[in-house]
Each structure stands twice: as C-alpha cells, then as structure tokens.
Design an enzyme around this catalytic site. Structure first.
Site, mmCIF file in Angstrom:
data_model
loop_
_atom_site.group_PDB
_atom_site.id
_atom_site.type_symbol
_atom_site.label_atom_id
_atom_site.label_comp_id
_atom_site.label_asym_id
_atom_site.label_seq_id
_atom_site.Cartn_x
_atom_site.Cartn_y
_atom_site.Cartn_z
ATOM 1 N N TRP A 102 0.828 -1.208 0.000
ATOM 2 C CA TRP A 102 0.000 0.000 0.000
ATOM 3 C C TRP A 102 0.857 1.252 0.000
ATOM 4 C CZ3 TRP A 102 -4.355 -1.172 -1.845
ATOM 5 C CH2 TRP A 102 -4.943 -2.407 -1.552
ATOM 6 N N ASP A 172 -1.233 6.633 6.620
ATOM 7 C CA ASP A 172 -2.321 5.750 6.215
ATOM 8 C C ASP A 172 -2.541 4.752 7.335
ATOM 9 O OD1 ASP A 172 -3.975 3.815 5.145
ATOM 10 O OD2 ASP A 172 -2.769 3.471 3.342
ATOM 11 N N LYS A 196 -12.533 -1.771 8.119
ATOM 12 C CA LYS A 196 -11.782 -2.731 8.928
ATOM 13 C C LYS A 196 -12.024 -2.533 10.424
ATOM 14 C CE LYS A 196 -8.450 -3.321 5.261
ATOM 15 N NZ LYS A 196 -7.075 -3.218 4.757
#
Length: 361
Positions: A102, A172, A196
């Site tokens: 990511w 992030d 999540k």
C-alpha cells in the site's frame, strides 16, 4: 452466522451489538418512517447522525481541537492522489517510507503528480521489518512524509511513530485505526477506510491538522479539496450516509467497551494467542514478520509446504473459519483480528491450529 469465524482482511467484522442496533433502528430511524439511507443529508435527522459520529470519534480518539475530522469517499486509495494534489507544491518533493504494497501504491500515485523520494524501505527483505526512519535528515524542500502504519499483506506494524521534526507527517491507518492511541503531537494527518476497524465500506476517515489544511492547494476542483470538504463539514456532496451511521455506532461501541485503550489491550491479547502458537510450533508454522515489527491486526504465516497449507486452509474452511488465506500476491495464511473480532473466535482458531499441528507432524 454463529458458526462463522470471520477473519477477513477487509471488509471485515462489525461488532455484533452494532449490527443488532442497526437492525432495530436503521430502517426506521427514530420512528421517522425513513431508513438512514433514505433521508436527506441536509435534514436535522441526518445531521444528528453525522455530527454525532464526528463528536464520538473525537472523544474516543482524544483528537485535539487543532484537528478537523472529515468523512470522505473514494476509499483510502483516493487519498494517495488527493494528498499530493493538495500538499505537493512546485519545487517540492514528497518523502515516502515503504513498508509494503500500500505504501508502494501511494508512492506510485504521488509520482504521477510531482517529485517523490523513498526515505526508507524494508523491501530488501520482503517487508519483514519496519525500517529505521530519521525525520531529522529531510531536505528543506520536502512537502510531507508519508507512512503506512500497519501492513495488512505482510503483517507488520509501526510499534511507535518517528518523532516529527519540521515536516508534516501523514499516515495511512486503514488497517489499525482506532486500535491504539496516537501521539497527535507527531502527526499532521491520518486517513483510513472504514471497512476494517471503523464500520463498513464506503466512508473514509480523515483527521487533519488545521495548520496543514491552511497550506492546501487553493486551485483544485472542490471535490478534491480538503479545504472544501472541511469548510462544508463533509457535506459538500451527499455523504455515504449509511456508512457514516455505522461508524457512529462503532465509535459508541468502542466507548462503551472502555475506549481505544481497551481496544488496544484486546488486540494485544488476541494477537499474542496466535503468535504463541506460531512461536511454540518448532517451525510447523513460520511467521513472516520480524518479532519487533509484528502486527496486532494482521498475523501472517506459512506452513512447511504448499500441500500442507492447502490442507490447513481447506479444513479451516470446513470448520467455519473465513478469510484465513493470505493475500493473493504473496499466498500463505493470514489472521486478521480487528477490533470487532471476538476473543472467543481467536481462542477457537488457536485450538484449531494446535489440533491441526498435532495431526500433521
């Protein structure tokens, strides 16, 4: 659903009390005759949901007044481009720490919009560790530093964040948001998809320091401008109303459970159960992450050979476990134990892993 043990990496489990409350009130909110997703986002009823969720997030995350809380869309991935569009100016460069797939994607998108550099990286060893990162060594023209706090694919997590110097730090936190308290003095912006630890897919949480916000590009289309979204209280366009509603319920649930502090205690206890099985298995199970970088959210491991791995995953599926496959890019196995995953489910998985090992040695 009582026989399903959901360890999906995302979208993932939502707390059972949240689902029950949503079932009872979401489709006729406060006896209005309207479901949450039917009502006008300009109505007092929805504003109660919207600003209530923001306020509860501020409370449980101890967010200082000098930060704005935003509800955006497009997933955390859209932030990969929005961040450089807003903060990477001419004659500047953005500095990225690479700890997994990511962060690589964030770097790649930013590179299409301006100059970037890799400050530090653990790619040399399959992203098994968190690299040493010194923010005092940044050059004067660095616009911001970008980190990824938890790496779902490789199962690593920053144990602590580096101390901020003179350059804004953006993180992030898509896979460990609301799982531990944050050193807000060392952060200028965090962002996370909701699916999540903060509810359901569709809403992206952004917490941004007001002083950073003031430096954002004024020449962007409004839909890509953090300034515009902050000015409009995240109501510039129609927000993902149902997802914001679920985020508010999740924040309330966390508060009722004892706050983010309790989420962190539970996360550590659940992760320790599975790591103990791995560590005591004499290499029957082999963890990917180095000990100092182990994630409390995503536990990644391999078995001795591919056939044994397939048998493990097949038997796990028959036993009611969902989502134990590793990411398609790396294979293996992965236990994603987010806030909503009950301790009991982790205990059942631990016992299954021990039993499988005993049968297949």
């Amino acid at each position: 659903m009582t026989n399903v043990y959901n360890f999906n990496a995302g979208p993932s489990s939502i707390p059972a009390p949240v689902l029950e409350k949503a079932k009872n009130e979401m489709f006729n909110f406060e006896q209005s005759g309207m479901a949450v997703m039917e009502m006008s986002h300009r109505s007092p009823l929805y504003e109660k949901i919207h600003f209530g969720a923001m306020d509860q997030l501020r409370k449980i995350y101890h967010i200082p007044d000098e930060f704005e809380v935003l509800f955006l869309q497009g997933g955390a991935s859209l932030q990969f481009s929005m961040i450089p569009l807003n903060f990477l100016g001419k004659n500047q460069k953005a500095s990225y720490v690479l700890t997994g797939s990511w962060s690589e994607k964030a770097l790649k998108e930013a590179s299409a919009l301006g100059e970037v550099e890799t400050l530090s990286s653990s790619k040399d060893n399959q992203y098994k560790y968190i690299p040493e990162t010194d923010l005092s060594q940044l050059s004067e023209n660095v616009a911001y530093v970008h980190l990824t706090s938890n790496n779902t694919i490789f199962g690593t997590q920053w144990p602590t964040f580096p101390k901020k110097k003179n350059v804004p730090v953006i993180v992030d936190m898509s896979s460990d948001v609301l799982s531990r308290n944050l050193p807000w003095e060392d952060l200028d912006m965090i962002y996370a998809g909701g699916q999540k630890n903060a509810g359901m897919a569709g809403v992206t949480l952004v917490v941004i320091r007001k002083s950073l916000l003031e430096t954002a590009n004024d020449e962007l289309p409004p839909s890509l401008s953090y300034k515009q979204h902050a000015k409009s209280d995240s109501l510039y366009n129609t927000p993902p109303t149902a997802a914001v509603y679920i985020t508010g319920l999740v924040a309330n649930w966390i508060d009722e459970c004892g706050g983010v502090e309790e989420m962190n205690r539970r996360a550590r206890a659940k992760a320790e159960m599975i790591y103990n099985v791995i560590d005591e298995s004499n290499d029957f199970y082999t963890g990917h992450a180095e000990f100092s970088a182990r994630s409390t959210m995503n536990i990644t491991f391999r078995l001795a050979d591919e056939q044994l791995e397939k048998a493990f995953l097949s038997e796990a599926k028959e036993a009611g476990f969902v989502g134990l496959n590793g990411h398609r890019s790396v294979g293996g196995c992965r236990v994603s134990s987010y806030n909503a995953v009950p301790l009991k489910h982790v205990e059942v998985l631990r016992d299954f892993m021990i039993d499988f090992m005993k049968k297949n040695r």
